[in-house]
Design a protein around this motif. Structure first.
Motif: not given
Length: 125
Positions: A31-39, A43-55, A62-67
């Motif tokens: 796995i290189n990365a995993m993340g959550w998107y919303r749609q 509309n197009e899917r937009g990233v909410v948050a993602a994390i790489t294999g390196g952490g 809009s998600a910073k500080g809350r998610f």
């Protein structure tokens, strides 16, 4: 073959919290990365948050500080969790888990992308 199983969507009042989980299964991949998107519909899917294999974690503004996103990106598996706090009605959407993987073949590693089936998040007054 990679499969993603999502859980954790539902109904919540404004200011409330939800926790989304995504678990990967299969064989022969890293796995290189995993993340959550919303749609939203149409509309197009937009990233909410993602994390790489390196952490390393990345968030939509809009998600910073809350998610908070966390995960264990193990080979042939992997889980990612998105803790969403202080949710607002405009964040009502279908949320999708995405996984960027490297498929192991005899000759090389082939990059590929997989999506979960989506989980509905509804924030209502």
């Amino acid at each position: 073959q990679v499969q993603l199983l999502e859980s954790g969507g539902g109904l919540v009042q404004p200011g409330g919290s939800l926790r989304l989980s995504c678990a990967a299964s299969g064989s022969g991949f890293s796995i290189n990365a995993m993340g959550w998107y919303r749609q939203a519909s149409g509309n197009e899917r937009g990233v909410v948050a993602a994390i790489t294999g390196g952490g390393r974690a990345n968030y939509a503004d809009s998600a910073k500080g809350r998610f908070t996103i966390s995960g264990d990106l193990a080979d042939n598996g992997g889980t990612v969790i998105l803790q969403m706090n202080r949710l607002q009605p405009e964040e009502t959407d279908v949320y999708y888990c995405k996984e960027d993987v490297g498929i192991w073949t005899r000759d090389a590693v082939r990059d590929d992308v997989y999506w979960g089936q989506g989980t509905k998040v509804t924030v209502f007054s």
